[in-house]
Scaffold this motif. Structure first.
Motif, PDB file in Angstrom:
ATOM      1  N   PHE A   1     -13.576  42.286  58.040  1.00  0.00           N
ATOM      2  CA  PHE A   1     -12.216  41.769  58.154  1.00  0.00           C
ATOM      3  C   PHE A   1     -12.079  40.473  57.364  1.00  0.00           C
ATOM      4  O   PHE A   1     -12.991  39.646  57.348  1.00  0.00           O
ATOM      5  CB  PHE A   1     -11.867  41.489  59.621  1.00  0.00           C
ATOM      6  CG  PHE A   1     -11.822  42.727  60.480  1.00  0.00           C
ATOM      7  CD1 PHE A   1     -10.617  43.353  60.765  1.00  0.00           C
ATOM      8  CD2 PHE A   1     -12.994  43.269  60.999  1.00  0.00           C
ATOM      9  CE1 PHE A   1     -10.578  44.486  61.551  1.00  0.00           C
ATOM     10  CE2 PHE A   1     -12.962  44.408  61.791  1.00  0.00           C
ATOM     11  CZ  PHE A   1     -11.745  45.024  62.060  1.00  0.00           C
ATOM     12  N   ARG A   2     -10.920  40.324  56.749  1.00  0.00           N
ATOM     13  CA  ARG A   2     -10.591  39.080  56.050  1.00  0.00           C
ATOM     14  C   ARG A   2      -9.214  38.629  56.509  1.00  0.00           C
ATOM     15  O   ARG A   2      -8.256  39.401  56.490  1.00  0.00           O
ATOM     16  CB  ARG A   2     -10.596  39.283  54.538  1.00  0.00           C
ATOM     17  CG  ARG A   2     -10.247  38.003  53.769  1.00  0.00           C
ATOM     18  CD  ARG A   2     -10.446  38.157  52.275  1.00  0.00           C
ATOM     19  NE  ARG A   2      -9.582  39.171  51.716  1.00  0.00           N
ATOM     20  CZ  ARG A   2      -9.700  39.641  50.473  1.00  0.00           C
ATOM     21  NH1 ARG A   2     -10.689  39.210  49.707  1.00  0.00           N
ATOM     22  NH2 ARG A   2      -8.861  40.564  50.030  1.00  0.00           N
ATOM     23  N   GLN A   3      -9.134  37.384  56.936  1.00  0.00           N
ATOM     24  CA  GLN A   3      -7.864  36.788  57.330  1.00  0.00           C
ATOM     25  C   GLN A   3      -7.577  35.616  56.403  1.00  0.00           C
ATOM     26  O   GLN A   3      -8.258  34.598  56.439  1.00  0.00           O
ATOM     27  CB  GLN A   3      -7.910  36.322  58.788  1.00  0.00           C
ATOM     28  CG  GLN A   3      -8.006  37.470  59.796  1.00  0.00           C
ATOM     29  CD  GLN A   3      -7.973  36.997  61.237  1.00  0.00           C
ATOM     30  OE1 GLN A   3      -8.815  36.211  61.653  1.00  0.00           O
ATOM     31  NE2 GLN A   3      -6.997  37.467  61.986  1.00  0.00           N
ATOM     32  N   GLY A   4      -6.596  35.773  55.541  1.00  0.00           N
ATOM     33  CA  GLY A   4      -6.235  34.729  54.602  1.00  0.00           C
ATOM     34  C   GLY A   4      -7.131  34.705  53.383  1.00  0.00           C
ATOM     35  O   GLY A   4      -8.083  35.471  53.261  1.00  0.00           O
ATOM     36  N   ALA A   5      -6.795  33.818  52.450  1.00  0.00           N
ATOM     37  CA  ALA A   5      -7.547  33.722  51.204  1.00  0.00           C
ATOM     38  C   ALA A   5      -7.635  32.276  50.755  1.00  0.00           C
ATOM     39  O   ALA A   5      -6.657  31.521  50.851  1.00  0.00           O
ATOM     40  CB  ALA A   5      -6.870  34.561  50.126  1.00  0.00           C
ATOM     41  N   ALA A   6      -8.806  31.898  50.257  1.00  0.00           N
ATOM     42  CA  ALA A   6      -8.985  30.585  49.643  1.00  0.00           C
ATOM     43  C   ALA A   6      -8.493  30.694  48.213  1.00  0.00           C
ATOM     44  O   ALA A   6      -9.246  31.008  47.294  1.00  0.00           O
ATOM     45  CB  ALA A   6     -10.447  30.167  49.702  1.00  0.00           C
ATOM     46  N   ALA A   7      -7.200  30.452  48.016  1.00  0.00           N
ATOM     47  CA  ALA A   7      -6.554  30.688  46.739  1.00  0.00           C
ATOM     48  C   ALA A   7      -6.351  29.370  45.989  1.00  0.00           C
ATOM     49  O   ALA A   7      -6.990  28.356  46.286  1.00  0.00           O
ATOM     50  CB  ALA A   7      -5.222  31.401  46.975  1.00  0.00           C
ATOM     51  N   MET A   8      -5.451  29.380  45.001  1.00  0.00           N
ATOM     52  CA  MET A   8      -5.105  28.185  44.240  1.00  0.00           C
ATOM     53  C   MET A   8      -3.591  28.159  44.060  1.00  0.00           C
ATOM     54  O   MET A   8      -2.942  29.210  44.038  1.00  0.00           O
ATOM     55  CB  MET A   8      -5.812  28.166  42.880  1.00  0.00           C
ATOM     56  CG  MET A   8      -7.312  28.275  42.967  1.00  0.00           C
ATOM     57  SD  MET A   8      -8.147  28.073  41.359  1.00  0.00           S
ATOM     58  CE  MET A   8      -8.110  26.275  41.190  1.00  0.00           C
ATOM     59  N   ILE A   9      -3.048  26.954  43.921  1.00  0.00           N
ATOM     60  CA  ILE A   9      -1.598  26.809  43.830  1.00  0.00           C
ATOM     61  C   ILE A   9      -1.220  25.762  42.787  1.00  0.00           C
ATOM     62  O   ILE A   9      -1.953  24.779  42.578  1.00  0.00           O
ATOM     63  CB  ILE A   9      -1.001  26.443  45.207  1.00  0.00           C
ATOM     64  CG1 ILE A   9       0.512  26.646  45.227  1.00  0.00           C
ATOM     65  CG2 ILE A   9      -1.375  25.033  45.610  1.00  0.00           C
ATOM     66  CD1 ILE A   9       1.118  26.635  46.614  1.00  0.00           C
ATOM     67  N   LEU A  10      -0.090  25.994  42.131  1.00  0.00           N
ATOM     68  CA  LEU A  10       0.473  25.047  41.175  1.00  0.00           C
ATOM     69  C   LEU A  10       1.927  24.808  41.563  1.00  0.00           C
ATOM     70  O   LEU A  10       2.802  25.631  41.282  1.00  0.00           O
ATOM     71  CB  LEU A  10       0.400  25.604  39.750  1.00  0.00           C
ATOM     72  CG  LEU A  10       1.096  24.777  38.660  1.00  0.00           C
ATOM     73  CD1 LEU A  10       0.458  23.393  38.528  1.00  0.00           C
ATOM     74  CD2 LEU A  10       1.058  25.512  37.330  1.00  0.00           C
ATOM     75  N   PRO A  11       2.230  23.694  42.238  1.00  0.00           N
ATOM     76  CA  PRO A  11       3.613  23.423  42.646  1.00  0.00           C
ATOM     77  C   PRO A  11       4.490  23.071  41.450  1.00  0.00           C
ATOM     78  O   PRO A  11       4.044  22.434  40.490  1.00  0.00           O
ATOM     79  CB  PRO A  11       3.470  22.219  43.588  1.00  0.00           C
ATOM     80  CG  PRO A  11       2.020  22.172  43.961  1.00  0.00           C
ATOM     81  CD  PRO A  11       1.285  22.707  42.777  1.00  0.00           C
ATOM     82  N   PHE A  12       5.759  23.502  41.517  1.00  0.00           N
ATOM     83  CA  PHE A  12       6.745  23.156  40.502  1.00  0.00           C
ATOM     84  C   PHE A  12       7.791  22.170  41.023  1.00  0.00           C
ATOM     85  O   PHE A  12       8.409  21.456  40.241  1.00  0.00           O
ATOM     86  CB  PHE A  12       7.468  24.425  40.012  1.00  0.00           C
ATOM     87  CG  PHE A  12       6.570  25.453  39.392  1.00  0.00           C
ATOM     88  CD1 PHE A  12       5.592  25.088  38.484  1.00  0.00           C
ATOM     89  CD2 PHE A  12       6.715  26.793  39.707  1.00  0.00           C
ATOM     90  CE1 PHE A  12       4.766  26.034  37.900  1.00  0.00           C
ATOM     91  CE2 PHE A  12       5.901  27.754  39.133  1.00  0.00           C
ATOM     92  CZ  PHE A  12       4.919  27.378  38.222  1.00  0.00           C
ATOM     93  N   LYS A  13       7.995  22.172  42.327  1.00  0.00           N
ATOM     94  CA  LYS A  13       9.000  21.305  42.934  1.00  0.00           C
ATOM     95  C   LYS A  13       8.308  20.237  43.784  1.00  0.00           C
ATOM     96  O   LYS A  13       7.500  20.559  44.658  1.00  0.00           O
ATOM     97  CB  LYS A  13       9.960  22.119  43.810  1.00  0.00           C
ATOM     98  CG  LYS A  13      10.837  23.101  43.040  1.00  0.00           C
ATOM     99  CD  LYS A  13      11.820  23.787  43.990  1.00  0.00           C
ATOM    100  CE  LYS A  13      12.754  24.704  43.256  1.00  0.00           C
ATOM    101  NZ  LYS A  13      13.739  25.359  44.163  1.00  0.00           N
ATOM    102  N   LYS A  14       8.650  19.004  43.555  1.00  0.00           N
ATOM    103  CA  LYS A  14       7.984  17.909  44.255  1.00  0.00           C
ATOM    104  C   LYS A  14       8.244  17.927  45.756  1.00  0.00           C
ATOM    105  O   LYS A  14       7.370  17.616  46.553  1.00  0.00           O
ATOM    106  CB  LYS A  14       8.435  16.569  43.676  1.00  0.00           C
ATOM    107  CG  LYS A  14       7.950  16.306  42.258  1.00  0.00           C
ATOM    108  CD  LYS A  14       8.376  14.936  41.782  1.00  0.00           C
ATOM    109  CE  LYS A  14       7.867  14.657  40.377  1.00  0.00           C
ATOM    110  NZ  LYS A  14       8.291  13.312  39.879  1.00  0.00           N
ATOM    111  N   ASN A  15       9.434  18.281  46.159  1.00  0.00           N
ATOM    112  CA  ASN A  15       9.816  18.171  47.566  1.00  0.00           C
ATOM    113  C   ASN A  15       9.744  19.490  48.332  1.00  0.00           C
ATOM    114  O   ASN A  15      10.107  19.544  49.503  1.00  0.00           O
ATOM    115  CB  ASN A  15      11.231  17.598  47.675  1.00  0.00           C
ATOM    116  CG  ASN A  15      11.328  16.205  47.092  1.00  0.00           C
ATOM    117  OD1 ASN A  15      10.399  15.409  47.218  1.00  0.00           O
ATOM    118  ND2 ASN A  15      12.444  15.908  46.440  1.00  0.00           N
TER     119      ASN A  15
END
Length: 245
Positions: free
Chosen positions: A219-233
């Motif tokens: 079983f896997r719950q969730g993922a250790a992914a990566m993110i690049l935000p575009f909006k500061k708020n």
């Protein structure tokens, strides 16, 4: 060299076969359920698809998020910075179209450094566990649409909502099950249940394994992914439940 939306799928499928080695049924399943030309960018060089990427939409608190998927560069075109150019072009497009962030799940640990150089940061949480069959738990098959409705109830409060094409694509490679306070997307290999997603009380996992006539489960719950935000708020989700690695 041209960066644009694709005009046909032939070159995309050819590059997918060469880059990932997936079975034809898996590739066909993606293009049947999840592909849309306005959610794909590619580089064409000399009439050949040199690089490509796709994305699937998700939402969180009214904001759009792009799950970037199947990023690939053809072997003859590597070492020329095409992947970086394609990613930067896509990021600019997503930002222009109002997406709050792009997120992805690197297929290999070595790719994380490349994505960090593009501004991505580690994000999300993940838990993996195994168990053996024990107990009983009534489960019933559900459609992607019903799975999506039930998923909104069981998804963690900071979870990204992934529906529509994402769930249709998930159903191409996994069976979708629901029980009392549990959701499960899983396939079976040699008496082992492999859960692409498990939502609910982990203590019910052994009974879910038994209900599907398996001896053990992963079983896997969730993922250790990566993110690049575009909006500061923008308020960012913290949990990505569906990854198509």
């Amino acid at each position: 060299m041209e960066i644009d939306f694709p005009r046909t799928t032939e070159g995309l499928k050819k590059l997918w076969r060469e880059a990932f080695g997936d079975e034809e049924a898996f590739i066909d399943g993606f293009f049947k359920t999840a592909y849309a030309p306005d959610r794909c960018r590619c580089i064409v060089d000399g009439g050949e698809t040199a690089a490509m990427l796709f994305w699937l939409d998700g939402t969180f608190r009214g904001e759009k998020f792009a799950y970037v998927y199947a990023v690939a560069t053809g072997e003859p075109f590597r070492g020329r910075g095409l992947c970086r150019a394609l990613m930067e072009d896509t990021h600019a497009l997503l930002k222009q179209e109002g997406y709050a962030a792009a997120l992805l799940y690197p297929a290999e640990a070595g790719l994380r450094e490349m994505y960090r150089s593009l501004g991505y940061r580690d994000w999300g949480r993940s838990e993996e566990f195994t168990c053996t069959a024990a107990g009983t738990l009534p489960l019933r098959r559900v459609s992607p649409e019903e799975y999506g409705r039930l998923r909104r109830v069981l998804l963690p409060g900071d979870g990204l909502i992934q529906e529509g094409p994402s769930l249709a694509f998930l159903a191409e490679s996994a069976q979708l099950w629901a029980g009392q306070d549990i959701l499960l997307a899983a396939s079976v290999e040699d008496d082992t249940l492999r859960a692409a997603e498990f939502l609910g009380d982990p203590r019910l996992a052994p009974a879910a394994v038994a209900a599907l006539d398996c001896r053990s489960g992963f079983f896997r719950q969730g993922a250790a992914a990566m993110i690049l935000p575009f909006k500061k708020n923008a308020v960012l989700p913290g949990y990505l439940g569906l990854v198509f690695d």
